[in-house]
Design an enzyme around this catalytic site. Structure first.
Site, PDB file in Angstrom:
ATOM      1  N   LYS A 171       2.902  -4.946  -4.454  1.00  0.00           N
ATOM      2  CA  LYS A 171       2.806  -3.904  -3.424  1.00  0.00           C
ATOM      3  C   LYS A 171       2.148  -4.498  -2.190  1.00  0.00           C
ATOM      4  O   LYS A 171       0.959  -4.821  -2.184  1.00  0.00           O
ATOM      5  CB  LYS A 171       1.986  -2.698  -3.897  1.00  0.00           C
ATOM      6  N   PRO A 172       2.935  -4.650  -1.110  1.00  0.00           N
ATOM      7  CA  PRO A 172       2.353  -5.196   0.116  1.00  0.00           C
ATOM      8  C   PRO A 172       1.602  -4.119   0.881  1.00  0.00           C
ATOM      9  O   PRO A 172       1.708  -2.927   0.572  1.00  0.00           O
ATOM     10  CB  PRO A 172       3.586  -5.668   0.894  1.00  0.00           C
ATOM     11  N   SER A 174       0.776  -1.432   3.687  1.00  0.00           N
ATOM     12  CA  SER A 174       1.639  -0.507   4.429  1.00  0.00           C
ATOM     13  C   SER A 174       1.758  -0.920   5.897  1.00  0.00           C
ATOM     14  O   SER A 174       2.712  -0.547   6.569  1.00  0.00           O
ATOM     15  CB  SER A 174       1.081   0.914   4.364  1.00  0.00           C
ATOM     16  N   LEU A 247     -11.864 -10.642  -1.994  1.00  0.00           N
ATOM     17  CA  LEU A 247     -12.317  -9.550  -1.124  1.00  0.00           C
ATOM     18  C   LEU A 247     -12.823 -10.073   0.231  1.00  0.00           C
ATOM     19  O   LEU A 247     -12.462 -11.153   0.642  1.00  0.00           O
ATOM     20  CB  LEU A 247     -13.388  -8.747  -1.870  1.00  0.00           C
ATOM     21  N   CYS A 280     -10.019 -13.747   6.130  1.00  0.00           N
ATOM     22  CA  CYS A 280     -11.200 -13.568   5.280  1.00  0.00           C
ATOM     23  C   CYS A 280     -12.140 -14.759   5.357  1.00  0.00           C
ATOM     24  O   CYS A 280     -13.323 -14.631   5.072  1.00  0.00           O
ATOM     25  CB  CYS A 280     -10.773 -13.317   3.844  1.00  0.00           C
TER      26      CYS A 280
HETATM   27  P1  NDP Z   1      -7.256  -2.943   2.009  1.00  0.00           P
HETATM   28  O1  NDP Z   1      -8.236  -3.082   0.909  1.00  0.00           O
HETATM   29  O2  NDP Z   1      -7.323  -1.762   2.874  1.00  0.00           O
HETATM   30  O3  NDP Z   1      -5.763  -2.990   1.462  1.00  0.00           O
HETATM   31  C1  NDP Z   1      -5.272  -4.070   0.706  1.00  0.00           C
HETATM   32  C2  NDP Z   1      -4.124  -3.594  -0.162  1.00  0.00           C
HETATM   33  O4  NDP Z   1      -4.612  -2.671  -1.130  1.00  0.00           O
HETATM   34  C3  NDP Z   1      -3.041  -2.845   0.607  1.00  0.00           C
HETATM   35  O5  NDP Z   1      -1.788  -3.138   0.032  1.00  0.00           O
HETATM   36  C4  NDP Z   1      -3.426  -1.397   0.374  1.00  0.00           C
HETATM   37  O6  NDP Z   1      -2.349  -0.503   0.534  1.00  0.00           O
HETATM   38  C5  NDP Z   1      -3.864  -1.469  -1.074  1.00  0.00           C
HETATM   39  N1  NDP Z   1      -4.735  -0.367  -1.508  1.00  0.00           N
HETATM   40  C6  NDP Z   1      -5.542   0.429  -0.756  1.00  0.00           C
HETATM   41  N2  NDP Z   1      -6.170   1.344  -1.538  1.00  0.00           N
HETATM   42  C7  NDP Z   1      -5.756   1.107  -2.803  1.00  0.00           C
HETATM   43  C8  NDP Z   1      -6.028   1.715  -4.067  1.00  0.00           C
HETATM   44  N3  NDP Z   1      -6.863   2.742  -4.183  1.00  0.00           N
HETATM   45  N4  NDP Z   1      -5.417   1.224  -5.165  1.00  0.00           N
HETATM   46  C9  NDP Z   1      -4.577   0.185  -5.072  1.00  0.00           C
HETATM   47  N5  NDP Z   1      -4.248  -0.427  -3.900  1.00  0.00           N
HETATM   48  C10 NDP Z   1      -4.846   0.019  -2.788  1.00  0.00           C
HETATM   49  O7  NDP Z   1      -7.397  -4.293   2.877  1.00  0.00           O
HETATM   50  P2  NDP Z   1      -6.678  -4.650   4.252  1.00  0.00           P
HETATM   51  O8  NDP Z   1      -5.201  -4.545   4.082  1.00  0.00           O
HETATM   52  O9  NDP Z   1      -7.338  -3.908   5.357  1.00  0.00           O
HETATM   53  O10 NDP Z   1      -7.003  -6.212   4.375  1.00  0.00           O
HETATM   54  C11 NDP Z   1      -8.114  -6.727   5.042  1.00  0.00           C
HETATM   55  C12 NDP Z   1      -9.186  -7.121   4.038  1.00  0.00           C
HETATM   56  O11 NDP Z   1      -8.678  -8.108   3.141  1.00  0.00           O
HETATM   57  C13 NDP Z   1     -10.402  -7.763   4.671  1.00  0.00           C
HETATM   58  O12 NDP Z   1     -11.565  -7.204   4.120  1.00  0.00           O
HETATM   59  C14 NDP Z   1     -10.287  -9.220   4.277  1.00  0.00           C
HETATM   60  O13 NDP Z   1     -11.504  -9.912   4.227  1.00  0.00           O
HETATM   61  C15 NDP Z   1      -9.637  -9.119   2.947  1.00  0.00           C
HETATM   62  N6  NDP Z   1      -9.009 -10.386   2.618  1.00  0.00           N
HETATM   63  C16 NDP Z   1      -9.545 -11.170   1.633  1.00  0.00           C
HETATM   64  C17 NDP Z   1      -9.013 -12.414   1.362  1.00  0.00           C
HETATM   65  C18 NDP Z   1      -9.567 -13.264   0.274  1.00  0.00           C
HETATM   66  O14 NDP Z   1      -8.869 -14.162  -0.177  1.00  0.00           O
HETATM   67  N7  NDP Z   1     -10.779 -13.031  -0.184  1.00  0.00           N
HETATM   68  C19 NDP Z   1      -7.869 -12.933   2.106  1.00  0.00           C
HETATM   69  C20 NDP Z   1      -7.372 -12.020   3.100  1.00  0.00           C
HETATM   70  C21 NDP Z   1      -7.934 -10.796   3.331  1.00  0.00           C
HETATM   71  P3  NDP Z   1      -2.165   0.285   1.930  1.00  0.00           P
HETATM   72  O15 NDP Z   1      -1.899  -0.765   2.953  1.00  0.00           O
HETATM   73  O16 NDP Z   1      -1.016   1.167   1.673  1.00  0.00           O
HETATM   74  O17 NDP Z   1      -3.455   1.021   2.165  1.00  0.00           O
END
Ligand code: NDP
Length: 477
Positions: A171-172, A174, A247, A280
């Site tokens: 799931k990518p 949105s 994260l 990140c």
């Molecule tokens: P989010 O946590 O908002 O979303 C990530 C994914 O999780 C999306 O596909 C989102 O869907 C989905 N999601 C959201 N809520 C739920 C849920 N309750 N259950 C299951 N899936 C869910 O992160 P961002 O997309 O805003 O990404 C940015 C963040 O990612 C930053 O904090 C960054 O640091 C972190 N990151 C970490 C990396 C690492 O390797 N440690 C690398 C890159 C980024 P939807 O889009 O539909 O909300």
């Protein structure tokens, strides 16, 4: 307009609800693609397809899986220009970087194709018994990814999952589902059996949550925000599911007085502003030795002013827009907070002027000095193009400041002393340390966070093991 479908059981499908959404280009608000949106029933359908495909895929020869992954990598390379263009148009990354991301994703598939062949176990002789220790695929896995590297981060999960013999539902985000979907389609076009690798679209709260909580999935591999990761871990605990969580981060860069200042300034600018700081492992905090702080800061400013901001489809451009208005607003809030508390603005700090930028989420790369740890940008992930520079004196203070964070994903050290590099690297609480390099990513080495930055590792043979269970078979002779 380009239409991005879901892929369930080898077929491109609409969602059960018939809904779709338009993705707009963050550079100019023009429509990029119509994306089919799924709901919980689509997530369940995809999980069931993956469950159905699991027995045959998990018992197939690793060599067959290896060949398919190599073929998939080749198809991704052939389609790299197309996938990269979609990636740039949906989330604003400069086309040069998008192309690099897609090609690197293909390399990940190649890497895990081979790593899957090296999945060896142990044979232990103990008196009149023998122990065989083997590793077997966990089962159906859910792969949930963010928008900032939508293709590459999916490759870090799909590659090892498939090589290990797992079947998967992706799931990518949105915000940027289009290039990720093209990537999954390309892998399928290598000839994967139906159901082995599926992709569904839809919101995290519904479709994502179903992939986490439905008992069919045995493991969740998630990259995203720490708060989402925390929720996923709690929900997964109800079924004692395995989790890998990549994260948030808040990477420090420490520049010592014996460092190559030009190299450090170059790395700082690349790592703080690349992908508009939406990484990140971006440099979020720069600590520079008092003795060289003026020289270093001047070099950083000069290089920052040389960066070209513009239409991300232009191959000469270094920086495009940010992904969204919300992301830009958060950056502005962090800068305003720092300025209120006494920081000095050295460059940037505003939107660029001109017609080209009028409709996009553009922002100038920003350098600040006189910052301290009371400021939000020194504690929270800004996820924007900001380099706050703070002075230190002595190793003790540098280490204390670097570790004064709840995150622990990456850190960067610039020094000419090998002893100091090792001494400091060993004291910093983070999963990856870059010494005199501006990147900590290497397919052969593990990547992951300490503290609030996550659990588990991606890349390397450890990344493969995250998708396997260990079994001990004891033989009486
Ligand atoms: P989010 O946590 O908002 O979303 C990530 C994914 O999780 C999306 O596909 C989102 O869907 C989905 N999601 C959201 N809520 C739920 C849920 N309750 N259950 C299951 N899936 C869910 O992160 P961002 O997309 O805003 O990404 C940015 C963040 O990612 C930053 O904090 C960054 O640091 C972190 N990151 C970490 C990396 C690492 O390797 N440690 C690398 C890159 C980024 P939807 O889009 O539909 O909300």
């Amino acid at each position: 307009m380009y239409r991005s479908m879901m892929l369930i059981n080898g077929e491109q499908v609409e969602g059960a609800s018939g809904r779709s959404e338009i993705i707009h280009n963050p550079a100019n608000q023009e429509p990029v693609a119509e994306v089919v949106i799924g709901d919980v029933s689509d997530a369940v359908r995809a999980l069931e397809a993956a469950r159905h495909a699991f027995p045959e895929w998990s018992s197939s020869s690793p060599k067959i899986r290896c060949n398919l992954l190599h073929d998939a990598a080749e198809i991704v390379r052939q389609r790299a220009d197309h996938i990269a263009e979609l990636l740039t148009m949906e989330m604003g990354k400069p086309i040069r970087d998008s192309r690099r991301e897609v090609l690197s994703a293909a390399d990940s598939l190649d890497y895990f194709a081979e790593e899957g062949l090296r999945n060896t176990g142990d044979w232990i002789a103990t008196g009149d018994t023998r122990s065989i220790v083997t590793k077997q695929p966990i089962g159906v896995v859910s792969l949930i990814t963010p928008w900032n590297y939508p293709v590459e981060l999916l490759a870090w999960k799909a590659g090892p999952a498939l090589a290990a013999g797992c079947t998967a539902v992706a799931k990518p985000s949105s915000l940027a589902p289009v290039a990720a979907t093209e990537f999954i389609m390309a892998i399928n076009d290598a000839g994967l059996p139906p159901g082995v690798l599926n992709i569904v679209h839809g919101s995290g709260d519904t479709v994502g949550a179903e992939l986490v909580t439905n008992p069919i999935s045995r493991k969740i591999s998630f990259t995203g925000e720490t708060s989402t990761g925390r929720w996923i871990m709690e929900a997964a605990a109800r079924h004692l599911k395995r989790v890998s969580l990549e994260l948030g981060g808040h990477a420090p860069m420490i520049v010592f007085d014996d460092a190559d200042i030009d190299a450090a300034a170059g790395a700082c600018v690349r790592r703080a502003f690349g992908n508009m700081g939406q990484v990140c492992i971006s440099v979020n905090r720069v600590y520079v030795d008092d003795a060289i702080a003026d020289d270093f800061t001047e070099k950083v400013i000069r290089r920052t002013l040389d960066l070209r901001i513009g239409n991300p489809l232009d191959p000469e451009v270094d920086l495009g827009p940010m992904v969204s208005g919300a992301q830009r607003r958060k950056t502005v809030e962090h800068i305003e907070d720092a300025l209120r508390k006494g920081a000095r603005l050295l460059c940037g700090g505003r939107e660029p002027e001109g017609d080209l930028f009028a409709k996009g989420y553009y922002f100038m790369p920003t350098v600040l000095s006189d910052v301290d740890h009371t400021m939000r940008m020194m504690r929270e992930e800004t996820f924007g193009p900001v380099a706050p520079i703070m002075r230190f004196s002595g190793e003790e203070e540098a280490v204390r400041l670097a570790n004064d964070t709840e995150y622990g994903l990456a850190a960067y050290i610039y020094t000419d002393s090998m002893r100091r590099a090792i001494r400091i690297s060993e004291r910093i609480e983070a999963g990856s340390i870059g010494v005199n390099v501006g990147s900590v990513i290497d397919h052969h080495a593990p990547f992951g966070g300490w503290k609030q930055s996550g659990i588990g590792r991606e890349l390397s043979h450890r990344g493969l093991e995250e998708y396997m269970e260990i079994k001990h078979i004891r033989l009486g002779l």
